[in-house]
Scaffold this active site. Structure first.
Site, PDB file in Angstrom:
ATOM      1  CE1 TYR A 106      32.534  29.344  41.630  1.00 34.16           C
ATOM      2  CE2 TYR A 106      31.138  27.434  42.079  1.00 34.16           C
ATOM      3  CZ  TYR A 106      31.364  28.797  42.140  1.00 34.16           C
ATOM      4  OH  TYR A 106      30.430  29.622  42.729  1.00 34.16           O
ATOM      5  CG  ASP A 147      35.098  32.087  40.323  1.00 29.78           C
ATOM      6  OD1 ASP A 147      35.918  32.688  41.042  1.00 29.78           O
ATOM      7  OD2 ASP A 147      33.865  32.239  40.429  1.00 29.78           O
TER       8      ASP A 147
END
Length: 269
Positions: A106, A147
């Protein structure tokens, strides 16, 4: 083997959505991001009842990453990205599962730009680049999924002119992402869909999802051993239309059990 990545935007608040999607899509391995829960509040019982083992790296209110598996044990190899002992944010987890080395990430958002958050994002990218350089040449399939908080090209963003000053679309960030590709990693979605308009994130407001005004910021990067087994890469937009859902949609890839046989020049098989 079907491997997915899903920014759940709060695992406890979105747990019914996650469980519904796991039952519907039946991924074999899943990387989750943005858990937004401390280590002790991860809903392990519900995940186990859904048929998955789990490891997770939680953090109160923010960040958080996890790996789920229904195809065997999860052998954790790393928790936290190396290179900065002062970085305590829960943004990286790595494990071997069913013959694949999988890293869930992330990456920092970086806004506002310029500023300390943007500087931290670039430093994090530098550390990611250094660590992935140690993984690219492994004989085993390696997948770095999650992400990335970057739209690599204009094709990956609706109305790119509106995002020129954003940290997710900054020239330095796009250069950092493409440096990973130059290292030898394959962007799974672009490998199989080189010119298609594909998004993985839509804001909640102004009917962004309904208008398909989105961004592609969730990516699968594959080392050569994994790329040789890639047969599918898609975005599952169904959960994005559900009630009380994440602003991201799951991305998934499929790998064959063995390397794909390449056609010989002139072959009609």
């Amino acid at each position: 083997m079907k491997i997915a990545s899903y920014n759940v935007n709060g695992i406890n608040g979105r747990l019914p959505v996650l469980l519904r999607w796991l039952d519907l899509a039946e991924p074999d391995i899943v990387c989750l991001q943005e858990l937004k829960c401390p280590q002790e509040n991860f809903p392990e019982r519900a995940i186990v009842d859904a048929g998955y083992r789990a490891i997770w790296h939680g953090q109160s209110r923010w960040n958080g990453v996890a790996i789920l598996s229904r195809v065997g044990e999860i052998h954790e190899t790393r928790r936290g990205l190396p290179g900065d002992p002062d970085d305590v944010q829960s943004r990286y987890i790595e494990a071997a599962v069913n013959g694949v080395l999988l890293a869930g990430i992330y990456l920092p958002n970086g806004n506002p730009r310029p500023g300390p958050k943007f500087d931290f994002k670039l430093r994090w990218f530098d550390r990611l680049h250094a660590h992935m350089a140690t993984l690219i040449g492994l004989d085993a399939p390696v997948i770095v999924a999650g992400d990335y908080n970057v739209m690599p090209t204009d094709l990956d963003v609706y109305a790119p002119e509106r995002w020129r000053d954003d940290a997710l679309f900054a020239p330095e960030v796009k250069v950092a992402y493409h440096a990973l590709l130059d290292q030898g990693w394959t962007d799974a979605i672009r490998q199989l869909h080189p010119r298609d308009t594909i998004y993985t994130f839509w804001k909640y407001w102004r009917g962004a999802f309904e208008r398909n005004a989105g961004l592609r910021i969730d990516h699968f990067l594959l080392n050569p051993a994994a790329a040789a087994r890639l047969v599918a890469a898609e975005v599952d937009t169904r959960p994005r239309a559900w009630e009380k859902t994440s602003d991201h949609a799951p991305v998934w890839i499929e790998l064959t059990e063995t390397r794909r046989r390449r056609r010989k020049l002139g072959s009609t098989e």
